[in-house]
Design a protein around this motif. Structure first.
Motif, PDB file in Angstrom:
ATOM      1  N   THR A 247     -11.804  -4.132   3.072  1.00 37.83           N
ATOM      2  CA  THR A 247     -11.492  -2.766   2.631  1.00 37.83           C
ATOM      3  C   THR A 247     -11.245  -1.837   3.819  1.00 37.83           C
ATOM      4  O   THR A 247     -10.637  -0.783   3.662  1.00 37.83           O
ATOM      5  CB  THR A 247     -12.629  -2.181   1.768  1.00 37.83           C
ATOM      6  OG1 THR A 247     -13.855  -2.465   2.422  1.00 37.83           O
ATOM      7  CG2 THR A 247     -12.620  -2.737   0.372  1.00 37.83           C
TER       8      THR A 247
ATOM      9  N   THR B 104       0.840  -5.203  -6.216  1.00 40.29           N
ATOM     10  CA  THR B 104       0.186  -6.263  -5.444  1.00 40.29           C
ATOM     11  C   THR B 104       1.207  -6.932  -4.530  1.00 40.29           C
ATOM     12  O   THR B 104       2.411  -6.692  -4.659  1.00 40.29           O
ATOM     13  CB  THR B 104      -0.485  -7.271  -6.408  1.00 40.29           C
ATOM     14  OG1 THR B 104      -1.239  -8.203  -5.645  1.00 40.29           O
ATOM     15  CG2 THR B 104       0.531  -8.037  -7.250  1.00 40.29           C
TER      16      THR B 104
ATOM     17  N   ASP C 110       0.834  -1.211   0.000  1.00 42.50           N
ATOM     18  CA  ASP C 110       0.000   0.000   0.000  1.00 42.50           C
ATOM     19  C   ASP C 110       0.867   1.260   0.000  1.00 42.50           C
ATOM     20  O   ASP C 110       0.521   2.261  -0.631  1.00 42.50           O
ATOM     21  CB  ASP C 110      -0.894   0.030   1.252  1.00 42.50           C
ATOM     22  CG  ASP C 110      -2.088  -0.911   1.130  1.00 42.50           C
ATOM     23  OD1 ASP C 110      -2.358  -1.397   0.014  1.00 42.50           O
ATOM     24  OD2 ASP C 110      -2.756  -1.156   2.158  1.00 42.50           O
TER      25      ASP C 110
ATOM     26  N   ARG D  93      -4.102  -1.248  -7.896  1.00 42.86           N
ATOM     27  CA  ARG D  93      -3.664  -2.028  -6.723  1.00 42.86           C
ATOM     28  C   ARG D  93      -4.550  -3.272  -6.666  1.00 42.86           C
ATOM     29  O   ARG D  93      -5.776  -3.176  -6.523  1.00 42.86           O
ATOM     30  CB  ARG D  93      -3.844  -1.163  -5.470  1.00 42.86           C
ATOM     31  CG  ARG D  93      -3.733  -1.883  -4.121  1.00 42.86           C
ATOM     32  CD  ARG D  93      -2.302  -2.234  -3.798  1.00 42.86           C
ATOM     33  NE  ARG D  93      -2.169  -2.710  -2.424  1.00 42.86           N
ATOM     34  CZ  ARG D  93      -2.168  -3.989  -2.064  1.00 42.86           C
ATOM     35  NH1 ARG D  93      -2.315  -4.941  -2.974  1.00 42.86           N
ATOM     36  NH2 ARG D  93      -2.024  -4.324  -0.801  1.00 42.86           N
TER      37      ARG D  93
ATOM     38  N   CYS E 271      -7.885   0.463  -6.002  1.00 44.47           N
ATOM     39  CA  CYS E 271      -8.178  -0.966  -5.793  1.00 44.47           C
ATOM     40  C   CYS E 271      -9.371  -1.422  -6.639  1.00 44.47           C
ATOM     41  O   CYS E 271      -9.534  -2.610  -6.897  1.00 44.47           O
ATOM     42  CB  CYS E 271      -8.495  -1.240  -4.327  1.00 44.47           C
ATOM     43  SG  CYS E 271      -7.131  -0.847  -3.233  1.00 44.47           S
TER      44      CYS E 271
ATOM     45  N   ASN F  96      -5.753  -6.586  -4.813  1.00 44.70           N
ATOM     46  CA  ASN F  96      -5.782  -7.161  -3.464  1.00 44.70           C
ATOM     47  C   ASN F  96      -6.214  -8.620  -3.495  1.00 44.70           C
ATOM     48  O   ASN F  96      -6.928  -9.044  -4.410  1.00 44.70           O
ATOM     49  CB  ASN F  96      -6.783  -6.397  -2.593  1.00 44.70           C
ATOM     50  CG  ASN F  96      -6.256  -5.038  -2.194  1.00 44.70           C
ATOM     51  OD1 ASN F  96      -5.300  -4.933  -1.435  1.00 44.70           O
ATOM     52  ND2 ASN F  96      -6.869  -3.996  -2.724  1.00 44.70           N
TER      53      ASN F  96
END
Ligand SMILES: Nc1ncnc2c1ncn2[C@@H]1O[C@H](COP(=O)(O)OP(=O)(O)OP(=O)(O)O)[C@@H](O)[C@H]1O
Ligand SMILES: [Mg+2]
Length: 459
Positions: free
Chosen positions: A108, A136, A81, A100, A119, A102
């Motif tokens: 979240t 990632t 992040d 990004r 994301c 996840n």
């Protein structure tokens, strides 16, 4: 060792104007890809700008090489992040440049609001492949093996905190790089947290050694004063070592520099940032931004949980947070305070306490979650307090007694570090004992009585 790279911003210009010479050279080398297919290594102690250099390299590759497709990974969500956040803050990328991705089970709630928008398109792995910068975790990069992806889709695979990943974990993203002209970049510090390996057999066979650590012990990456004296003693085509620390006050840097880096860290932090708390009312010694607060608390486990907590320390941590955040003279914003505890249970307890006094925005996490991060003020609770188990001292302290974990924990603070712990227990660990001695010599120890072996240091 010619410099033939043209940077995007025009002759000799970088997006980030603060880069030092070593950092600039590293960016140019990565961009030129001269070392391919050998991985390029960027390493060095905490706060020396490894991540900052990675950000510049990503921006330069993206803007200079229009056909580039970059996969950026780190082993933890927190470090991953952070890259997304810093790229966002650079204000260079156009919308639609980065995504990004996840793991599907990631809630979240844990994601920074600035990172959240990036994301959205990561939920669909096929859609994510349209982006030229994909960010990632190493493990989640495994999802791309299920996607319809051209062999060698990624021209660059960049791994931050590579020292924290096990070798198989590192190979997940590396397996996706183009064989024809792909460039792999490994960034990290072998002296900070390594991979967490639970199997004794795997440990015995060396799974706890990261690829970064293993590679940098090979001949071509080794120090060679005769051949590369003019380039900081390492082959500049392959490896850059950074040693200027831009994060911390000199009083906070001295001990880790001595314990882990042969005193070679140079203090280069911005004085206007690292001196902000030198006159804070709670400092035992004005001008020296460290407190070691000794507490003989009690460590407890709940039910069958393997995780420890210590209520007395949690309350003391809360007090310090309150004094920092709510004191009118202190002027520390809650987002500039970080609280570290080595155990999840203690993290939970401290979060609960801080929530009850409206300080829920203070980041509280384990050492693993703080690797790569920095805060103006850090409060560390060491938790363990069982004084009678002196037989097997190392076991008694469990995984608290790990120099790499200690190194990460004490190198996150820019302007103030407060350590709350039991000196009777911590004296058994060489690193914490060194910190206790350092604190006593510098007259910043407060709190409970000391074990007999340290009493002579208290004047
Ligand atoms: N050349 C520089 N000039 C001024 N500030 C810098 C420079 N390089 C890095 N910094 C600043 O120093 C701090 C630490 O940088 P960064 O987080 O990139 O270090 P790091 O080597 O990745 O640390 P860690 O090992 O903890 O991950 C950041 O606040 C960054 O902005
Ligand atoms: Mg970093």
């Amino acid at each position: 060792v010619g410099e033939t790279v043209t940077l995007q911003q025009g002759a000799g210009e970088f997006f980030n104007p603060v880069l030092n010479e070593q950092q600039k050279l590293a960016v140019k080398r990565i961009l030129s890809g001269e070392c391919r297919p050998t991985p390029y290594v960027l390493f060095g102690p905490p706060g020396t700008g490894k991540t900052l250099t990675v950000i510049e390299a990503i921006l330069q590759i993206h803007c200079t090489l229009p056909d580039s497709r970059i996969l950026v990974c780190a082993p933890s969500n927190a470090a991953t992040d952070l890259i997304c956040l810093r790229l966002h803050q650079s204000n260079v990328l156009k919308p639609g440049a980065m995504v990004r991705v996840n793991a599907t089970f990631r809630s979240t709630e844990q994601i920074d609001d600035m990172v959240k928008p990036y994301c959205k398109d990561g939920d669909d792995i096929q859609k994510a492949l349209w982006f030229r910068i994909i960010i990632t975790t190493c493990n989640s990069a495994g999802m791309f093996y299920q996607a319809e992806i051209r062999l060698g889709h990624f021209t660059h695979v960049i791994l931050d905190e590579a020292g924290q990943a096990s070798e198989p974990e590192t190979l997940i993203p590396i397996g996706l790089v183009s064989e024809a002209n792909g460039q792999v970049v490994l960034v990290g510090d072998p002296k900070q947290l390594g991979p967490v390996i639970k199997s004794q057999m795997a440990l015995a066979f060396g799974l706890n050694v990261s690829l970064l650590e293993r590679l940098t012990s090979r001949d071509i990456y080794l120090r060679d004063e005769d051949a590369f004296g003019a380039y900081g003693a390492y082959n500049p085509l392959l490896i850059t070592k950074l040693i200027k620390n831009y994060r911390s006050h000199s009083a906070l840097l001295a001990l880790p520099s001595k314990l882990f880096y042969h005193k070679e860290l140079e203090v280069c932090a911005d004085a206007s940032v690292v001196t902000t708390l030198l006159h804070w009312g709670k400092l035992p010694r004005k001008g020296f931004p460290l407190i070691f607060h000794g507490i003989r608390g009690r460590e407890v486990r709940e039910g069958h949980s393997p995780s420890w907590f210590n209520a007395t320390e949690a309350v003391q941590v809360m007090r310090y947070c309150c004094q920092l955040a709510k004191n009118e003279n202190a002027a520390v914003s809650v987002t500039d305070i970080g609280v570290i505890a080595p155990y999840h249970k203690q993290v939970e307890k401290i979060r609960f306490l801080l929530k009850s006094i409206d300080l829920a925005d203070i980041k509280v996490g384990t050492v693993e979650e703080f690797q790569g991060q920095e805060y103006t003020a850090i409060v560390l609770s060491t938790v363990r307090s069982h004084e009678s188990l002196f037989g097997d001292e190392k076991n008694c302290l469990g995984f608290l007694s790990n120099p790499k974990r200690f190194n990460v924990a004490v190198t996150r603070a820019k302007a103030l570090l407060i350590v709350v712990g039991n000196p009777h227990v911590l004296v058994k660990d060489p690193c914490f004992c060194a910190l206790l001695e350092y604190s006593l010599r510098n007259r910043v120890y407060v709190g409970c009585d000391l074990p007999s072996e340290l009493e002579h240091l208290q004047k």
